[in-house]
Write an enzyme that holds these catalytic residues in place. Sequence first.
Site, PDB file in Angstrom:
ATOM      1  N   HIS A 286      24.327  21.017  21.599  1.00  0.00           N
ATOM      2  CA  HIS A 286      22.987  20.939  22.161  1.00  0.00           C
ATOM      3  C   HIS A 286      22.395  22.323  22.391  1.00  0.00           C
ATOM      4  O   HIS A 286      21.182  22.510  22.301  1.00  0.00           O
ATOM      5  CB  HIS A 286      23.021  20.129  23.457  1.00  0.00           C
ATOM      6  N   ARG A 393       2.111  11.194  11.953  1.00  0.00           N
ATOM      7  CA  ARG A 393       3.196  10.207  12.071  1.00  0.00           C
ATOM      8  C   ARG A 393       2.831   9.247  13.202  1.00  0.00           C
ATOM      9  O   ARG A 393       2.869   9.623  14.374  1.00  0.00           O
ATOM     10  CB  ARG A 393       4.518  10.903  12.382  1.00  0.00           C
ATOM     11  N   ARG A 429      -0.423   8.216   8.325  1.00  0.00           N
ATOM     12  CA  ARG A 429       0.601   7.405   7.659  1.00  0.00           C
ATOM     13  C   ARG A 429       0.822   6.116   8.445  1.00  0.00           C
ATOM     14  O   ARG A 429       0.993   6.159   9.670  1.00  0.00           O
ATOM     15  CB  ARG A 429       1.920   8.189   7.555  1.00  0.00           C
ATOM     16  N   GLU A 523       8.120   9.435  -2.199  1.00  0.00           N
ATOM     17  CA  GLU A 523       9.369   9.817  -1.528  1.00  0.00           C
ATOM     18  C   GLU A 523      10.584   9.086  -2.081  1.00  0.00           C
ATOM     19  O   GLU A 523      11.704   9.290  -1.612  1.00  0.00           O
ATOM     20  CB  GLU A 523       9.258   9.613  -0.011  1.00  0.00           C
ATOM     21  N   ASN A 546      11.545  15.455   1.958  1.00  0.00           N
ATOM     22  CA  ASN A 546      12.788  15.217   2.703  1.00  0.00           C
ATOM     23  C   ASN A 546      13.512  13.984   2.157  1.00  0.00           C
ATOM     24  O   ASN A 546      14.692  14.042   1.789  1.00  0.00           O
ATOM     25  CB  ASN A 546      12.489  15.018   4.194  1.00  0.00           C
ATOM     26  N   ASP A 547      12.804  12.847   2.117  1.00  0.00           N
ATOM     27  CA  ASP A 547      13.426  11.633   1.597  1.00  0.00           C
ATOM     28  C   ASP A 547      13.605  11.693   0.086  1.00  0.00           C
ATOM     29  O   ASP A 547      14.609  11.215  -0.443  1.00  0.00           O
ATOM     30  CB  ASP A 547      12.597  10.401   1.980  1.00  0.00           C
ATOM     31  N   ARG A 557      20.704  13.410   4.025  1.00  0.00           N
ATOM     32  CA  ARG A 557      20.271  14.712   4.550  1.00  0.00           C
ATOM     33  C   ARG A 557      20.770  14.967   5.959  1.00  0.00           C
ATOM     34  O   ARG A 557      20.649  16.075   6.480  1.00  0.00           O
ATOM     35  CB  ARG A 557      18.747  14.850   4.485  1.00  0.00           C
ATOM     36  N   CYS A 594       3.961  16.974   1.969  1.00  0.00           N
ATOM     37  CA  CYS A 594       4.025  16.956   3.436  1.00  0.00           C
ATOM     38  C   CYS A 594       5.460  17.055   3.958  1.00  0.00           C
ATOM     39  O   CYS A 594       5.693  16.991   5.150  1.00  0.00           O
ATOM     40  CB  CYS A 594       3.355  15.702   3.994  1.00  0.00           C
TER      41      CYS A 594
END
Length: 664
Positions: A286, A393, A429, A523, A546-547, A557, A594
């Site tokens: 953390h 988002r 989105r 994606e 990312n995806d 990932r 994005c």
Amino acid sequence: SASVRITHRGGLHARPAALVRKTAQGFSSQSQLHFAGKSASCASLIGLMGLGIGEQDEVQVTCLGKDCDAALQALVAALSVTTHEHEQAPVIVTARPLNTEAGVLQGVCAAPGLVCGPLLRLHTIELPQDPGNHMREEQLQHLDSALEQVRGEIRNTLEHARQRKAVEEEEIFAAHLALLEDPTLLEAATAAIEHGSAATHAWRDAIQAQCAVLLGLGKPLFAERANDLRDLQQRVLRALLGEAWQFQMPAGAIVVAHELTPSDLLQLSAQNAAGICMAEGGATSHVAILARGKGMPCVVALGSAVLEVPQGQRVVLDAGNGRLELTPDDARHAQVHQIREAQQQRRQQQQAQAQAAASTLDGVGIEVAANVASSSEAQIALANGADGVGLLRTEFLFVDRRTAPDEQEQRQAYQAVLDAMGDKSVIIRTIDVGGDKQLDYLPLPAEANPVLGLRGIRMAQVRPELLDQQLRALLQVCPLQRCRILLPMVSEVDELLHIRQRLDQLCAELELTQRPELGVMIEVPAAALMAEQLAEHADFLSIGTNDLSQYTLAMDRDHAGLAARVDALHPALLRLIAQTCIGAAKHGRWVGVCGALASDPLATPVLVGLGVRELSVSPPQIAEIKDRVRHLDAAQCRQLSQGLLDLSSARAVRQACQHHWPLS
């Protein structure tokens, strides 16, 4: 009762266990978890962690009480989802490299940065021997007062984290608050006081006993969570002893310790420490997560030798390379100062130009928008020079609550984002839950591969009323022409046509004469391969790298051992991006990015060269990406980018980018 397989990454450690505890608290029934012949109450965070439940382990959950059916359903959902990590948080391999250079200690980068300064060593509180035979009531009162003081401090930390939308910081300290209220811990400390112990020693011993349980599980992630318990040990001991967390810190100090705790990190950040380094610790700790969020250079796993460096010795911390230079000469100090001053000056110059539009040297305009999750983040983005919102988002409206937001609440939230952006466009989105993002009030069946299951637009197949409600809310914002709707996880043209048709029907019902632009997220590889067909019916395409990376490379990932290889500059990804841009161009559609790749300045020339015309980035990076665009020649980018498609690996692409377009 029910059986369930645990899919939380790393198993049932502090944060997922806190989710289970929070879920159980919503019901009157008594709930327990059973694993490998052991049981624990769902009300006890420590008890749950102490079971040592790993990823993919199967457990039994039992509920007893009036609302046991509802409790069981909610707990199964909480146990069978994957905790989300921040979309752009780096994951760093934690193996300690061999130390081969004299005068240099080698560790692991937890947060990058280059600083120099004097070392300040922190020590934990050590208690003298307890004589025993204390007044029971007096010691119990001392402990209660100290616990309440620390709870208040943590609640303040949580409130500040919520205001700043610092999700990871909020999750970490919410788990700390749950630990502080844990019956296992409190009962152990109370029992020791009943037997004559001082409150200080009773608390320390209760914590150390639970640390021993976690360390004894033999699992690194659980061992790191013992550090959260040590944090609470130190905080409560300070409260009991009346000691404030305050060190006389020389200007620009680099703090060294055996292992720092999350609250140490926040305090050091508040006192403007230049950097931190630890003998132990890992990149999944953390402290590492918080250091990255604060932008504080941090190196972990330096070994015990770092604790022997004399107090006040001037050192250089090259965190990006995991190095602590113990004997830098004057020339090296001067070099570090020069590098830092140049970086600061460049940032100031970039920020001064942030509000201006970005065009390449040969006149190709690139829109640099922002990824945001709320109206407050949109305000920050606008102040940082965003040309619009490239990705809102909407999940922020749906998570951490017991019921879905109604149409009116959604409309007001979306309108607030449009209002915050002045006259600029906002791409919103539609809800992207399922997979690694679950809702308490939308229980879905447990899936062996959640990221390959019901998520994104596929949710409309099983809960069409959720998407209908969201679309109606979006169609009521004003002015509607500044709102663009983006559909996640589309994999075939029929999905797009179905939503387009439904959107047209809703427009007719609301007596609207215009429909907002409708875009598709690219994606999944299928969408990239079908980009030309999708562009025929979509108004724009936005690539979620990312995806797209994990689906193309077949690598999770969030997998600690593979994360470094999930690189969107892999030639296969670049080919899919190129194909998307070519397909979109045939229908005169524009393409944006994005995902995290848009925020990587090394990737900017490649994306421009492949035909991307909009980059949606994290707000703090807008000025830097705009500045990068202004120094590029788009024609040269087009020519050189084609050659990158034939390279052998992401590493080769990155090396070529550094050669063609070096980062100054």
